[in-house]
Design an enzyme around this catalytic site. Structure first.
Site, PDB file in Angstrom:
ATOM      1  N   LYS A   1       0.805  -1.198   0.000  1.00 50.05           N
ATOM      2  CA  LYS A   1       0.000   0.000   0.000  1.00 50.05           C
ATOM      3  C   LYS A   1       0.851   1.266   0.000  1.00 50.05           C
ATOM      4  O   LYS A   1       0.400   2.334  -0.428  1.00 50.05           O
ATOM      5  CB  LYS A   1      -0.872   0.042   1.270  1.00 50.05           C
ATOM      6  N   GLY A   2       2.045   1.165   0.550  1.00 51.20           N
ATOM      7  CA  GLY A   2       2.802   2.350   0.931  1.00 51.20           C
ATOM      8  C   GLY A   2       3.076   3.362  -0.158  1.00 51.20           C
ATOM      9  O   GLY A   2       3.254   4.542   0.128  1.00 51.20           O
TER      10      GLY A   2
ATOM     11  N   GLU B   1       8.142   2.316  -5.602  1.00 53.42           N
ATOM     12  CA  GLU B   1       8.097   1.905  -4.197  1.00 53.42           C
ATOM     13  C   GLU B   1       8.248   3.124  -3.295  1.00 53.42           C
ATOM     14  O   GLU B   1       8.926   4.093  -3.654  1.00 53.42           O
ATOM     15  CB  GLU B   1       9.254   0.938  -3.899  1.00 53.42           C
TER      16      GLU B   1
ATOM     17  N   ASP C   1      14.375  -1.152   1.725  1.00 51.27           N
ATOM     18  CA  ASP C   1      15.072  -1.373   2.993  1.00 51.27           C
ATOM     19  C   ASP C   1      16.089  -2.495   2.753  1.00 51.27           C
ATOM     20  O   ASP C   1      17.195  -2.242   2.273  1.00 51.27           O
ATOM     21  CB  ASP C   1      13.972  -1.753   3.999  1.00 51.27           C
TER      22      ASP C   1
ATOM     23  N   PHE D   1      12.869   4.124  11.794  1.00 51.89           N
ATOM     24  CA  PHE D   1      11.551   3.716  11.317  1.00 51.89           C
ATOM     25  C   PHE D   1      10.758   4.961  10.939  1.00 51.89           C
ATOM     26  O   PHE D   1      10.554   5.852  11.769  1.00 51.89           O
ATOM     27  CB  PHE D   1      10.803   2.914  12.379  1.00 51.89           C
TER      28      PHE D   1
ATOM     29  N   ARG E   1      -0.384   6.878   7.718  1.00 51.03           N
ATOM     30  CA  ARG E   1      -0.181   6.990   6.273  1.00 51.03           C
ATOM     31  C   ARG E   1      -0.570   8.378   5.764  1.00 51.03           C
ATOM     32  O   ARG E   1      -0.109   8.809   4.707  1.00 51.03           O
ATOM     33  CB  ARG E   1      -1.010   5.921   5.534  1.00 51.03           C
TER      34      ARG E   1
END
Ligand code: PRP
Length: 201
Positions: A48-49, A103, A107, A156, A169
Site C-alpha cells: 500500500k505504501g 516503491e 530497505d 523507522f 499513512r
C-alpha cells in the site's frame, strides 16, 4: 486494522518536510519524463505504501504513461525472506512495455528484488525501480535504483503513505517514529499486519 495502537508510539521528529518532498518528487517526475519520453511507459505502484508517492509522481510527469497497482504481503512466518504473496495483481499486461516499479521505501531490498524477478518473467521491454526512500544501511541484496528520492538513515519512518500498524499513512511529511523511548527500525509488534519487511528482519 486495529482501532488503537497496541504500544505508545511517539513521532520523534519530521525527517523530510512536505515542501522538500514536493520539490524532490517534482524533480523525479521531470527526470523520469525525459528518460521515458516516447516510450510505452507502464507505472507499477506497489501497495500500500507507495500510493501517495505514486499519485504525486504521476502529476509531476509530463510524459504519457499508464498506472497499475500490485498488492503484496509477506508470507506469514517468513517475514524478511523476500518471498511475497501477491494480493492484487496487475490489471493489464506489461509485455513489451517499459515498466517503472514505484516503491515508497527500499530497505533490505528483498521485496523489490522479488518483484523485479516476477515482473521480468512477464517479458517487459525493461523494468526500472523508482523509490522515494532508500534505507541502504539495511540492504541485503544490491539493487540498481536509478530513480531515488532520498537516502535515509536506519530509522523507522511513517507518513506520506507509510504506516505503523496501518496508522500515520496520512501524514503529509515523513516522520521518525519511536517506540518505548528510542527510535526503532524494527517495532516489537507481532501482529500479522506486520508482515512487513520494512519492519521485520
Ligand atoms: C514496504 C515497502 C516495500 C518493503 C521494503 O512495504 O513498500 O514493499 O516494505 O522492504 P524491504 O526492502 O526490506 O523488502 P510494507 O511491508 O511496509 O507494506 P505496505 O507498503 O503495505 O505498508
Amino acid at each position: 486494522m486495529k482501532s488503537f495502537l497496541t504500544t505508545e508510539p511517539e513521532l520523534q521528529k519530521v525527517l523530510i518536510p512536505q515542501n522538500r518532498l514536493q520539490e524532490r518528487v517534482s524533480e523525479l517526475g521531470q527526470e523520469i519524463s525525459q528518460a521515458f519520453d516516447g516510450k510505452d511507459l507502464a507505472i507499477v505502484a506497489i501497495l500500500k505504501g507507495s500510493f501517495v508517492f505514486a499519485a504525486d509522481l504521476l502529476r509531476a510527469m509530463t510524459t504519457e504513461c499508464s498506472i497499475d497497482f500490485m498488492g503484496i504481503s509477506s508470507y506469514a512466518g517468513q517475514p524478511g525472506s523476500g518471498v511475497v504473496r501477491i494480493t492484487k495483481d496487475l490489471d493489464e499486461s506489461i509485455a513489451g512495455r517499459s515498466v517503472l516499479l514505484v516503491e515508497d521505501i527500499i530497505d533490505t531490498g528483498l521485496t523489490a528484488n522479488y518483484l523485479l524477478h516476477t515482473l521480468k518473467q512477464r517479458k517487459p521491454a525493461s523494468v526500472d525501480i523508482c523509490a522515494l526512500l532508500d534505507k541502504s544501511a539495511r540492504r541485503i541484496i544490491d539493487l540498481p535504483i536509478p530513480y531515488r528520492g532520498f537516502e535515509i538513515p536506519d530509522v523507522f519512518v511513517v507518513g506520506y503513505g507509510m504506516d505503523y500498524q496501518q496508522h500515520y499513512r496520512n501524514l503529509p511529511h515523513i516522520a521518525i517514529l519511536r517506540l518505548n523511548g528510542s527510535p526503532k527500525s524494527q517495532p516489537d509488534s507481532t501482529d500479522s499486519d506486520q508482515a512487513d519487511s520494512r519492519n521485520v528482519s
